[in-house]
Design a protein around this motif. Sequence first.
Motif, mmCIF file in Angstrom:
data_model
loop_
_atom_site.group_PDB
_atom_site.id
_atom_site.type_symbol
_atom_site.label_atom_id
_atom_site.label_comp_id
_atom_site.label_asym_id
_atom_site.label_seq_id
_atom_site.Cartn_x
_atom_site.Cartn_y
_atom_site.Cartn_z
ATOM 1 N N ASN A 178 -30.246 -4.377 -1.788
ATOM 2 C CA ASN A 178 -28.814 -4.312 -1.502
ATOM 3 C C ASN A 178 -27.983 -4.825 -2.671
ATOM 4 O O ASN A 178 -26.872 -5.282 -2.507
ATOM 5 C CB ASN A 178 -28.483 -5.089 -0.234
ATOM 6 C CG ASN A 178 -28.737 -6.572 -0.391
ATOM 7 O OD1 ASN A 178 -29.520 -6.975 -1.249
ATOM 8 N ND2 ASN A 178 -28.069 -7.365 0.414
ATOM 9 N N ARG B 48 -22.683 0.463 -10.515
ATOM 10 C CA ARG B 48 -22.760 1.648 -9.659
ATOM 11 C C ARG B 48 -24.180 2.154 -9.421
ATOM 12 O O ARG B 48 -24.377 3.304 -9.035
ATOM 13 C CB ARG B 48 -21.919 2.795 -10.232
ATOM 14 C CG ARG B 48 -20.449 2.468 -10.274
ATOM 15 C CD ARG B 48 -19.703 3.656 -10.821
ATOM 16 N NE ARG B 48 -18.266 3.457 -10.708
ATOM 17 C CZ ARG B 48 -17.423 4.414 -10.404
ATOM 18 N NH1 ARG B 48 -17.861 5.644 -10.172
ATOM 19 N NH2 ARG B 48 -16.141 4.165 -10.320
ATOM 20 N N GLN C 66 -18.729 -1.729 2.186
ATOM 21 C CA GLN C 66 -18.463 -0.570 1.333
ATOM 22 C C GLN C 66 -16.969 -0.286 1.182
ATOM 23 O O GLN C 66 -16.540 0.212 0.154
ATOM 24 C CB GLN C 66 -19.177 0.672 1.867
ATOM 25 C CG GLN C 66 -18.652 1.196 3.178
ATOM 26 C CD GLN C 66 -19.338 2.513 3.562
ATOM 27 O OE1 GLN C 66 -20.519 2.557 3.872
ATOM 28 N NE2 GLN C 66 -18.572 3.603 3.513
ATOM 29 N N ASP C 67 -16.191 -0.643 2.202
ATOM 30 C CA ASP C 67 -14.769 -0.305 2.154
ATOM 31 C C ASP C 67 -13.973 -1.137 1.141
ATOM 32 O O ASP C 67 -12.830 -0.827 0.864
ATOM 33 C CB ASP C 67 -14.166 -0.448 3.554
ATOM 34 C CG ASP C 67 -14.964 0.361 4.575
ATOM 35 O OD1 ASP C 67 -14.814 1.593 4.587
ATOM 36 O OD2 ASP C 67 -15.758 -0.234 5.321
ATOM 37 N N LEU D 57 -15.319 -1.896 -1.956
ATOM 38 C CA LEU D 57 -15.887 -1.734 -3.303
ATOM 39 C C LEU D 57 -14.893 -1.139 -4.291
ATOM 40 O O LEU D 57 -14.831 -1.531 -5.452
ATOM 41 C CB LEU D 57 -17.153 -0.861 -3.240
ATOM 42 C CG LEU D 57 -18.282 -1.433 -2.373
ATOM 43 C CD1 LEU D 57 -19.493 -0.500 -2.412
ATOM 44 C CD2 LEU D 57 -18.669 -2.836 -2.814
ATOM 45 N N ILE E 127 -24.385 -6.304 -1.547
ATOM 46 C CA ILE E 127 -23.840 -5.635 -0.366
ATOM 47 C C ILE E 127 -24.448 -6.272 0.890
ATOM 48 O O ILE E 127 -25.642 -6.574 0.913
ATOM 49 C CB ILE E 127 -24.204 -4.133 -0.378
ATOM 50 C CG1 ILE E 127 -23.838 -3.505 -1.719
ATOM 51 C CG2 ILE E 127 -23.572 -3.398 0.794
ATOM 52 C CD1 ILE E 127 -22.417 -3.119 -1.874
ATOM 53 N N GLN F 171 -25.184 -2.777 5.516
ATOM 54 C CA GLN F 171 -24.413 -1.651 4.987
ATOM 55 C C GLN F 171 -25.332 -0.540 4.473
ATOM 56 O O GLN F 171 -26.414 -0.788 3.954
ATOM 57 C CB GLN F 171 -23.507 -2.133 3.838
ATOM 58 C CG GLN F 171 -22.491 -3.159 4.246
ATOM 59 C CD GLN F 171 -21.410 -2.584 5.145
ATOM 60 O OE1 GLN F 171 -20.627 -1.755 4.749
ATOM 61 N NE2 GLN F 171 -21.398 -3.022 6.405
ATOM 62 N N ILE G 165 -26.521 1.922 1.907
ATOM 63 C CA ILE G 165 -26.419 1.912 0.444
ATOM 64 C C ILE G 165 -25.943 3.261 -0.128
ATOM 65 O O ILE G 165 -25.030 3.276 -0.961
ATOM 66 C CB ILE G 165 -27.765 1.478 -0.192
ATOM 67 C CG1 ILE G 165 -28.072 0.014 0.200
ATOM 68 C CG2 ILE G 165 -27.731 1.620 -1.705
ATOM 69 C CD1 ILE G 165 -27.075 -1.001 -0.290
ATOM 70 N N SER H 155 -23.956 5.513 1.123
ATOM 71 C CA SER H 155 -22.508 5.717 1.275
ATOM 72 C C SER H 155 -21.732 4.634 0.529
ATOM 73 O O SER H 155 -20.606 4.850 0.099
ATOM 74 C CB SER H 155 -22.098 5.817 2.744
ATOM 75 O OG SER H 155 -22.509 4.706 3.468
ATOM 76 N N SER H 156 -22.342 3.464 0.348
ATOM 77 C CA SER H 156 -21.679 2.437 -0.478
ATOM 78 C C SER H 156 -21.525 2.930 -1.911
ATOM 79 O O SER H 156 -20.495 2.721 -2.546
ATOM 80 C CB SER H 156 -22.493 1.138 -0.474
ATOM 81 O OG SER H 156 -22.541 0.591 0.817
ATOM 82 N N ALA I 203 -18.666 5.123 -2.242
ATOM 83 C CA ALA I 203 -17.348 4.531 -2.000
ATOM 84 C C ALA I 203 -16.568 4.261 -3.291
ATOM 85 O O ALA I 203 -15.343 4.184 -3.276
ATOM 86 C CB ALA I 203 -17.501 3.241 -1.200
#
Lengths: 550, 164
Positions: free
Chosen positions: B3, B8, B113-114, B116, B129, B133, B135, B137-138, B141
């Motif tokens: 995590n 990126r 994620q929201d 980031l 993270i 969460q 990963i 979709s993170s 984001a």
Amino acid sequence: MYQYSEQDHQLLLERVEQFRGQVERRLNGQLSEEEFKHQRLRNGVYLQLHAYMLRVAIPYGLLSSEQMRTLAHVARKYDKGYGHFSTRQNIQYNWPKLKDVPDILDDLAKVEMHAIQTSGNCIRNTTSDPLAGVSRDELEDPRPYCELIRQWSTFHPEFNFLPRKFKIAVSGATHDRAAVAIHDIGLRLIANEDGETGFEVHVGGGLGRTPMIGKVIRSFLSKEHMLTYLEAILRVYNKLGRRDNIYKARIKILVHETGEEEFRKLVEDEWEKIKESGLGLRDQDIDWIKGFFKDPDYEDLPDSDADYENLLLSNPEFARWADKNIELHKQSGYRIVYLSLKTAHQPPGDVTADQMDAIADLADRYSLGQIRTTHRQNLVLSDVKVQDLPALWEELKLLELATPNYNHVTDIISCPGLDYCALATARSIPISQAITERFDSYDFINDLGDLSINISGCINACGHHHVANIGILGVNKKGIEVYQMTLGGSAREDASIGKIIGPAFTADEIVGAVGDVLSVYLDKREDPEEPFLTTYRRIGEAPFKEKLYG
Amino acid sequence: MGNYIKDRKVDEDDWMPFTGLEEDASLPSGNIYVPLDEWLKTRDHLLARNDRLGVALKNTDDPALLEKDLDRLDLIVLEFPKMADGRAFTQARILRERLGFKGEIRATGDVLQDQLFYMQRCGINAFEIRDDQDIPSSLKAFDEMTVTYQPASDEKFPIWRRES
């Protein structure tokens, strides 16, 4: 009016898609309600008593007729056929379904509207004078600065998780119609000794549990520094604002506890370090943004019109409306017209979808296609030709938007109260309607003159009761709704917080109590020209107390 | 783990938190980071090692206390104790923009994620993270939004002053 660039459009579309994903994660259980709350609130979605509520921003209160039609469409398609204009130049829908919200936002994005940062602990919609650009008492149009603040504050990466919500208002006229003194930051355009215009910076105003008038922390700020100075204030607040107690988290508490002098020093020290940064405004930046708010091509017209003058003399009903709901325009031959959203039949600020469509048509035909929303929950057609006033009045009457009561006793600000709101502890709309019914006689309204009554259904004070001449606060005492009265408040340039007059009244008693206060005023005023607030400030609370409780 | 995201990409975290260094204790090896108060007390001792060093700031700490040490540090760890507590956003910008820190700035705590997108704009380039969460979709984001209005650590100028 500001025209969206390709990038402005792009940002809205990306935000809608992002929110669509968040709603999906909520609906399929990936996001808990608690975590979703932070996301939905930053997009104006509240969970209220009966349903979700969606708050849509109307930046600095300016709407095109096309945008108004979209608001009508949203009310019709996704809600129960109406919307509620709030005190901060937003519109609220009380019955949307969560699954529909992304589609609503999609429809809004098509006309450059959104719900970004209309709630949550971030910088909210920047509000302004509803008469910006047209009033006679204006030094400079505040809207270009509002638009710069809108862009700077939208998704500001540093200030999206503040200790508490943050509201900014900008005014450019002698008379304050934007209530700058009760905002977290209020900016007033003023001229310095050299004739240069800049800002007087007020910080730490606000209502709620601890009402406070903002303090002037800088008496003159050059326009080039507007955004760097705001950034410095927000940075100090983000660092030092209290996060241990939600009721002490607004910047007004920080300013109060730190002390005005020390707070000013903290801001100025931070500002020194960033004032020369890329956020400074150059002349060409200000010229660019001002280009969106140029005067329309007004016709060259005489300031009077024979038919209009004749109707004033021959039709008392028209004359009453003209006397109360029309204001002079800076341009000869034009007038500013208030559309009263205050009748006994509709909650204050509520407009039906049909009314919205009709208002959009009237704006197109009579007022250059624009509508403004006001702090007192009314609408404005800002550019009406004098010769068109009789025809416009006829149409407004049919729409029930011609009640002659602007800034008078039945022009009541009211929060949605216990009929809708999850925070409310008492009903407010029925009280405002009862007061309106009781005093709904033109002669009485006229005789009382300039007067404000505001009603809040709980201590959070969304109905701005603290700054009304007569404020009413509904609270729940041992299961019974009772109403506390404050007197002497003002949200204008002479801003003041009203004082609680004594023990609360029941719902049955409060209308009579308002009547008693009004009768004391009528009895004690020096002459019919002396407004309520002046009389109150002159004679104090004693005569009112005596009448109410003696 | 799995995590930890840096620049990126999912990455291997080779840093260890460390506390409780006694004056005469033997020095731990490997890349370690210590709380600010320990750093200020045992700075010289720690600098005697050859491995890399980091400092963890509480979100009430003043990053300027590290001003003279930044070229000796490779990591600064910031905390987000609750999602709603955004003080570390300001610390990150001060470190990157004012103090010119070039090393890793890492977000820890309630990192969802929201956030980031906002964190990266403030100069945070590494993220622990939160375990629950997603990963993939993170990672997406970071690019959910491509338009930025205001200057931050990634942009010197507001949108109206940039070359289009």
